[in-house]
Design a protein around this motif. Structure first.
Motif, PDB file in Angstrom:
ATOM      1  N   GLU A 114       0.598  -1.068   0.308  1.00 14.70           N
ATOM      2  CA  GLU A 114      -0.025   0.231  -0.447  1.00 14.70           C
ATOM      3  C   GLU A 114       1.026   1.225   0.180  1.00 14.70           C
ATOM      4  N   GLU A 115       1.802   1.220   0.726  1.00 13.15           N
ATOM      5  CA  GLU A 115       3.044   2.415   0.987  1.00 13.15           C
ATOM      6  C   GLU A 115       3.366   3.328  -0.698  1.00 13.15           C
ATOM      7  N   GLU A 116       3.866   1.849  -1.479  1.00 10.79           N
ATOM      8  CA  GLU A 116       4.639   2.019  -2.953  1.00 10.79           C
ATOM      9  C   GLU A 116       3.669   1.787  -3.487  1.00 10.79           C
ATOM     10  N   LEU A 117       1.993   1.457  -3.863  1.00 10.65           N
ATOM     11  CA  LEU A 117       0.919   2.058  -4.368  1.00 10.65           C
ATOM     12  C   LEU A 117       0.885   3.739  -4.479  1.00 10.65           C
ATOM     13  N   ASN A 118       0.512   4.541  -2.641  1.00 13.91           N
ATOM     14  CA  ASN A 118       0.317   5.797  -2.725  1.00 13.91           C
ATOM     15  C   ASN A 118       0.734   5.886  -3.023  1.00 13.91           C
ATOM     16  N   ALA A 119       2.955   5.995  -3.180  1.00 11.40           N
ATOM     17  CA  ALA A 119       3.771   7.287  -3.207  1.00 11.40           C
ATOM     18  C   ALA A 119       3.565   6.737  -5.064  1.00 11.40           C
ATOM     19  N   SER A 120       2.878   5.655  -5.369  1.00 12.57           N
ATOM     20  CA  SER A 120       3.304   5.936  -7.316  1.00 12.57           C
ATOM     21  C   SER A 120       2.122   6.567  -8.016  1.00 12.57           C
ATOM     22  N   PRO A 125       5.076   8.007 -11.591  1.00 13.51           N
ATOM     23  CA  PRO A 125       4.276   6.947 -12.534  1.00 13.51           C
ATOM     24  C   PRO A 125       2.165   7.047 -12.517  1.00 13.51           C
ATOM     25  N   PHE A 126       2.360   7.729 -11.579  1.00 12.54           N
ATOM     26  CA  PHE A 126       0.347   8.135 -12.399  1.00 12.54           C
ATOM     27  C   PHE A 126       0.571   9.059 -13.165  1.00 12.54           C
ATOM     28  N   THR A 127       1.350   9.979 -13.107  1.00 14.62           N
ATOM     29  CA  THR A 127       1.870  11.257 -14.220  1.00 14.62           C
ATOM     30  C   THR A 127       1.985  10.956 -15.457  1.00 14.62           C
ATOM     31  N   PHE A 162      -2.679  -0.371 -15.576  1.00 13.52           N
ATOM     32  CA  PHE A 162      -2.250   0.600 -14.804  1.00 13.52           C
ATOM     33  C   PHE A 162      -2.882   1.761 -13.529  1.00 13.52           C
ATOM     34  N   LEU A 163      -3.257   2.141 -14.436  1.00 12.13           N
ATOM     35  CA  LEU A 163      -3.940   4.155 -14.566  1.00 12.13           C
ATOM     36  C   LEU A 163      -5.288   3.393 -13.631  1.00 12.13           C
ATOM     37  N   SER A 164      -6.158   2.506 -13.993  1.00 16.14           N
ATOM     38  CA  SER A 164      -6.983   1.650 -13.198  1.00 16.14           C
ATOM     39  C   SER A 164      -6.815   0.828 -11.325  1.00 16.14           C
ATOM     40  N   VAL A 165      -5.830   0.479 -11.656  1.00 17.66           N
ATOM     41  CA  VAL A 165      -4.707   0.305  -9.753  1.00 17.66           C
ATOM     42  C   VAL A 165      -4.490   1.295  -8.927  1.00 17.66           C
ATOM     43  N   TYR A 166      -3.584   2.714 -10.190  1.00 18.04           N
ATOM     44  CA  TYR A 166      -3.803   3.417  -9.051  1.00 18.04           C
ATOM     45  C   TYR A 166      -4.751   4.347  -8.958  1.00 18.04           C
ATOM     46  N   LYS A 167      -5.810   4.332  -9.986  1.00 15.42           N
ATOM     47  CA  LYS A 167      -7.107   4.900  -9.379  1.00 15.42           C
ATOM     48  C   LYS A 167      -8.290   4.703  -8.499  1.00 15.42           C
ATOM     49  N   GLY A 168      -7.407   3.769  -7.391  1.00 15.78           N
ATOM     50  CA  GLY A 168      -8.371   2.595  -6.917  1.00 15.78           C
ATOM     51  C   GLY A 168      -9.558   1.676  -7.612  1.00 15.78           C
TER      52      GLY A 168
END
Length: 276
Positions: A114-120, A125-127, A162-168
């Protein structure tokens, strides 16, 4: 005869391989025309570029009316046409370093918890992924993109995951599978650094001998990206930053290999603005 055109980008891991080759092989600065394709802005997804390289990837080289669309072929062309001729030819090691299981691009987008996902999700990475998706959506509807529909559809699906994972926007089980995939990938990278590399490397110098050979251009680009992701610096001890992931000392052969590269003018030229 027109000059070859080399498509590259300063943050591209694999573009660094032919850039190192160009610097090592004695090419004059004006021998090859360079065009920058901004991957962060998704410029590789224009119909014009995809018609040159259907993979929409860098590096790409166009020479003598032919497009070379992967790192291996681009570097091979540069070696075959180089002013400098005494370069050790590549081996099966090149295919090994390009295996998906140790892809150096993947860790930039992966997250193990979760910590790495929140950072990404709140960082580069999200941008990067959002910009790619915006570019794909923008260019895929252009009239000239119609013959390339299957390519765009595949790219939008892969990047969108990937975008869907980042957006929850994915189920918990999908997110946990993403974490598991990310952990396995980093395990593969660490195993390669601790086991495969020491088995392949000489006690000193390069895979190609006292000077870098074809294999070395690929390995250097790979190793720099992995080291960069954990905050390595471009000095002889910079590779030790990887111990954060290996949990063990960097093998002496790997440390010596890194030290041999960072002192070379070619390395300093390619990574003048920092490791990537």
């Amino acid at each position: 005869m027109s000059k070859p055109t080399f498509y590259t980008f300063g943050l591209s891991v694999w573009s660094a391989a032919p850039e190192l080759a160009l610097a090592e092989l004695g090419y004059p600065d004006d021998a090859i025309e360079t065009k920058v394709v901004n991957l962060v802005e998704g410029e590789n997804f224009t119909p014009q570029f995809i018609e040159i390289n259907p993979n929409a990837t860098l590096p790409t080289l166009v020479a003598d009316g032919k497009a070379y669309t992967n790192t291996k072929d681009v570097v091979r062309y540069l070696i075959e046409h180089a002013p400098k001729k005494d370069v050790a030819p590549g081996t099966a090691f090149i295919d090994k370093i390009h295996e998906d299981s140790i892809d150096p691009n993947a860790p930039l987008l992966l997250a193990r918890n979760e910590e790495e996902l929140n950072a990404s999700a709140s960082g580069f990475p999200f941008t990067f992924v959002q910009n790619r998706q915006n570019s794909l959506e923008k260019h895929s509807v252009l009239p000239e993109a119609a013959p390339l529909k299957s390519i765009y559809d595949e790219k939008k699906k892969g990047n969108g995951s990937f975008l869907s994972v980042y957006k929850g926007e994915v189920p918990e089980e999908t997110k946990q599978a993403f974490f598991k995939q990310s952990i396995q990938h980093w395990n593969n990278l660490v195993s390669f650094i601790l086991n495969d590399l020491p088995a392949a490397l000489p006690e000193s110098g390069f895979l190609g001998g006292q000077n870098p050979g074809e294999d070395d251009f690929h390995l250097a680009a790979w190793l720099v990206r992995i080291a960069h992701l954990v905050g390595a610096s471009a000095d002889k001890d910079g590779i030790k930053a990887l111990e954060k992931e290996t949990k063990k000392p960097i093998p002496p052969k790997v440390a010596a290999y890194w030290a041999a590269w960072v002192e070379r003018p070619s390395f300093k030229k390619v990574y003048v603005n920092g490791l990537h």
